[in-house]
Write a protein that holds these residues in place. Structure first.
Motif, PDB file in Angstrom:
ATOM      1  N   ARG A 156       0.841  -1.204   0.000  1.00 10.49           N
ATOM      2  CA  ARG A 156       0.000   0.000   0.000  1.00 10.49           C
ATOM      3  C   ARG A 156       0.873   1.250   0.000  1.00 10.49           C
ATOM      4  N   SER A 157       1.918   1.262   0.799  1.00 10.08           N
ATOM      5  CA  SER A 157       2.826   2.412   0.823  1.00 10.08           C
ATOM      6  C   SER A 157       3.509   2.588  -0.526  1.00 10.08           C
ATOM      7  N   ALA A 158       3.927   1.474  -1.119  1.00 16.83           N
ATOM      8  CA  ALA A 158       4.601   1.543  -2.415  1.00 16.83           C
ATOM      9  C   ALA A 158       3.675   2.068  -3.502  1.00 16.83           C
ATOM     10  N   VAL A 159       2.432   1.636  -3.493  1.00 11.56           N
ATOM     11  CA  VAL A 159       1.469   2.118  -4.486  1.00 11.56           C
ATOM     12  C   VAL A 159       1.277   3.627  -4.340  1.00 11.56           C
ATOM     13  N   GLY A 160       1.177   4.099  -3.102  1.00 14.45           N
ATOM     14  CA  GLY A 160       1.044   5.532  -2.878  1.00 14.45           C
ATOM     15  C   GLY A 160       2.225   6.308  -3.426  1.00 14.45           C
ATOM     16  N   MET A 161       3.430   5.767  -3.286  1.00 13.09           N
ATOM     17  CA  MET A 161       4.614   6.422  -3.831  1.00 13.09           C
ATOM     18  C   MET A 161       4.581   6.450  -5.351  1.00 13.09           C
ATOM     19  N   LEU A 162       4.108   5.385  -5.957  1.00 22.18           N
ATOM     20  CA  LEU A 162       4.035   5.331  -7.413  1.00 22.18           C
ATOM     21  C   LEU A 162       3.018   6.334  -7.958  1.00 22.18           C
ATOM     22  N   VAL A 163       1.917   6.511  -7.235  1.00 21.00           N
ATOM     23  CA  VAL A 163       0.919   7.507  -7.648  1.00 21.00           C
ATOM     24  C   VAL A 163       1.498   8.907  -7.539  1.00 21.00           C
ATOM     25  N   PHE A 164       2.221   9.175  -6.468  1.00 17.47           N
ATOM     26  CA  PHE A 164       2.704  10.526  -6.202  1.00 17.47           C
ATOM     27  C   PHE A 164       3.840  10.928  -7.131  1.00 17.47           C
ATOM     28  N   ASP A 165       4.723  10.007  -7.466  1.00 17.31           N
ATOM     29  CA  ASP A 165       5.887  10.346  -8.283  1.00 17.31           C
ATOM     30  C   ASP A 165       5.951   9.438  -9.503  1.00 17.31           C
ATOM     31  N   PRO A 166       5.311   9.824 -10.611  1.00 17.33           N
ATOM     32  CA  PRO A 166       5.284   8.962 -11.786  1.00 17.33           C
ATOM     33  C   PRO A 166       6.603   8.897 -12.537  1.00 17.33           C
ATOM     34  N   ALA A 167       7.578   9.733 -12.183  1.00 16.25           N
ATOM     35  CA  ALA A 167       8.828   9.761 -12.932  1.00 16.25           C
ATOM     36  C   ALA A 167       9.913   8.874 -12.329  1.00 16.25           C
ATOM     37  N   ASN A 168      10.091   8.932 -11.007  1.00 20.90           N
ATOM     38  CA  ASN A 168      11.280   8.313 -10.398  1.00 20.90           C
ATOM     39  C   ASN A 168      10.997   7.291  -9.313  1.00 20.90           C
ATOM     40  N   ALA A 169       9.738   7.057  -8.970  1.00 21.57           N
ATOM     41  CA  ALA A 169       9.433   6.280  -7.770  1.00 21.57           C
ATOM     42  C   ALA A 169       9.974   4.860  -7.815  1.00 21.57           C
ATOM     43  N   VAL A 170       9.941   4.204  -8.965  1.00 19.45           N
ATOM     44  CA  VAL A 170      10.380   2.807  -9.020  1.00 19.45           C
ATOM     45  C   VAL A 170      11.826   2.668  -8.578  1.00 19.45           C
ATOM     46  N   ARG A 171      12.661   3.643  -8.947  1.00 16.98           N
ATOM     47  CA  ARG A 171      14.086   3.564  -8.614  1.00 16.98           C
ATOM     48  C   ARG A 171      14.350   3.753  -7.122  1.00 16.98           C
ATOM     49  N   THR A 172      13.407   4.369  -6.401  1.00 15.27           N
ATOM     50  CA  THR A 172      13.646   4.664  -4.994  1.00 15.27           C
ATOM     51  C   THR A 172      12.831   3.805  -4.031  1.00 15.27           C
ATOM     52  N   LEU A 173      11.949   2.959  -4.566  1.00 13.43           N
ATOM     53  CA  LEU A 173      11.062   2.190  -3.692  1.00 13.43           C
ATOM     54  C   LEU A 173      11.817   1.350  -2.681  1.00 13.43           C
ATOM     55  N   THR A 174      12.763   0.548  -3.148  1.00  9.87           N
ATOM     56  CA  THR A 174      13.415  -0.400  -2.239  1.00  9.87           C
ATOM     57  C   THR A 174      14.195   0.320  -1.140  1.00  9.87           C
ATOM     58  N   ALA A 175      14.840   1.427  -1.485  1.00  9.06           N
ATOM     59  CA  ALA A 175      15.603   2.168  -0.473  1.00  9.06           C
ATOM     60  C   ALA A 175      14.668   2.793   0.558  1.00  9.06           C
ATOM     61  N   ARG A 275      -4.490  15.297  -8.177  1.00  8.46           N
ATOM     62  CA  ARG A 275      -4.029  15.891  -6.911  1.00  8.46           C
ATOM     63  C   ARG A 275      -2.560  15.594  -6.673  1.00  8.46           C
ATOM     64  N   SER A 276      -2.149  14.359  -6.951  1.00  6.01           N
ATOM     65  CA  SER A 276      -0.756  13.989  -6.701  1.00  6.01           C
ATOM     66  C   SER A 276       0.185  14.800  -7.582  1.00  6.01           C
ATOM     67  N   ARG A 277      -0.215  15.062  -8.825  1.00  5.03           N
ATOM     68  CA  ARG A 277       0.637  15.829  -9.713  1.00  5.03           C
ATOM     69  C   ARG A 277       0.652  17.305  -9.338  1.00  5.03           C
ATOM     70  N   ALA A 278      -0.472  17.798  -8.835  1.00  4.34           N
ATOM     71  CA  ALA A 278      -0.508  19.185  -8.363  1.00  4.34           C
ATOM     72  C   ALA A 278       0.387  19.360  -7.148  1.00  4.34           C
ATOM     73  N   LEU A 279       0.346  18.417  -6.222  1.00  3.61           N
ATOM     74  CA  LEU A 279       1.207  18.497  -5.042  1.00  3.61           C
ATOM     75  C   LEU A 279       2.671  18.384  -5.423  1.00  3.61           C
ATOM     76  N   ARG A 280       2.970  17.488  -6.367  1.00  6.64           N
ATOM     77  CA  ARG A 280       4.363  17.308  -6.773  1.00  6.64           C
ATOM     78  C   ARG A 280       4.918  18.580  -7.434  1.00  6.64           C
ATOM     79  N   SER A 281       4.071  19.291  -8.170  1.00 10.25           N
ATOM     80  CA  SER A 281       4.529  20.485  -8.863  1.00 10.25           C
ATOM     81  C   SER A 281       4.828  21.634  -7.904  1.00 10.25           C
ATOM     82  N   THR A 282       4.313  21.569  -6.667  1.00  4.78           N
ATOM     83  CA  THR A 282       4.549  22.641  -5.703  1.00  4.78           C
ATOM     84  C   THR A 282       5.758  22.365  -4.813  1.00  4.78           C
ATOM     85  N   ARG A 283       6.346  21.205  -4.931  1.00  2.25           N
ATOM     86  CA  ARG A 283       7.466  20.863  -4.043  1.00  2.25           C
ATOM     87  C   ARG A 283       8.723  21.613  -4.452  1.00  2.25           C
TER      88      ARG A 283
END
Length: 283
Positions: A156-175, A275-283
């Motif tokens: 569930r946590s991993a899916v949330g990360m994938l939704v929030f960051d469509p560009a780089n999340a796969v590379r950072t999931l395991t860490a 929403r996830s893309r809007a939040l990501r654009s404000t970071r």
């Protein structure tokens, strides 16, 4: 997404959010209807990374496993179909089977729910409206959620990360989750039905669809939409669109506008991605 002229069809597809208790498990409840005087409707579904419980009214309910490619179905005039779409990773404990065992399959509910398909099918067939039938199917799923174990919290946590960051999340999931690649992949195959990179690809493409069909975004160029959706460039988006749907992004969006238009409502699916893309654009 269909090749024939839209004026030939009288059909609609509507999503709504589930009841609050189901929200952690279910992304939407939907109704699809083809008018009795409409020609058969050629329906094409883009993979969505989810497991769905579906019933064509008058028939027995069934479960659609995660689909890895575009699916095409012809819906007869007068077809009324209702469905409950699980969030990625949430279906396995409710259906009491591995999501990996249902990939690209349609499974009768009797095979999963021990003889209840006839009861549920008859209940839905007797509903006064399509919306009532959808609510009855939702209530059936809710009763099974209450009796189920919780979904895998790490997935569930991993899916949330994938939704929030469509560009780089796969590379950072395991860490970020402190788990090995092989363990994460194994847990995804059981809970979701596909590896993280496949779900990531699916969610990124749905993020593009959400952006492309939302308000003023419709006027944005494909280059801008590609960048906002997490693609390296427009060429990357085009390759993915052709691989997933068989057509270019421009042809896909033209087909959606022509054949779906205001008769389709995907808001519950699109809003979390927007929403996830809007939040990501404000970071």
């Amino acid at each position: 997404m269909n090749g024939d002229a839209s004026f030939r069809w009288r059909q609609s597809y509507r999503e709504r959010t589930p009841v609050a208790e189901l929200a952690p498990y279910v992304s939407c409840v939907w109704v699809q209807e083809v008018a009795p005087d409409s020609p058969p409707y050629v329906f094409q579904a883009v993979p969505n990374g989810s497991v769905e419980v579906v019933c064509v009214l008058g028939e027995l309910p069934f479960v659609i496993g995660v689909q890895l490619g575009l699916t095409r179905e012809i819906l007869a005039p007068g077809t009324v179909m209702v469905g409950v779409r699980f969030r990625p990773g949430a279906a396995a404990p409710v259906l009491r089977t591995s999501a990996g065992d249902m990939v690209d399959l349609t499974v009768g509910c009797d095979d999963l729910w021990r003889g209840s398909a006839l009861r549920v099918g008859e209940l839905l067939a007797g509903a006064a409206s399509a919306q009532e039938a959808a609510g009855l199917l939702e209530a059936e799923v809710l009763s099974r959620v209450r009796a189920a174990t919780d979904p895998d919290p790490l997935v569930r946590s991993a899916v949330g990360m994938l939704v929030f960051d469509p560009a780089n999340a796969v590379r950072t999931l395991t860490a970020e989750l402190h788990i090995s690649d092989s363990q994460l992949r194994r847990r995804f195959l059981t809970a979701v039905g596909c590896p993280p990179e496949v779900l990531h690809r699916t969610l990124r493409f749905w993020g593009f669809l959400a952006l492309a069909q939302s308000g003023p975004q419709r006027r944005r160029s494909l280059t801008a939409l590609a960048g906002s959706s997490g693609y390296a460039d427009q060429a990357h988006l085009t390759r993915e669109s052709v691989a997933i749907t068989g057509v270019t992004p421009s042809d896909l969006l033209a087909g959606i506008e022509r054949n779906c238009g205001d008769n389709h409502n995907h808001a519950p699916t699109y809003q979390p991605l927007l929403r996830s893309r809007a939040l990501r654009s404000t970071r």
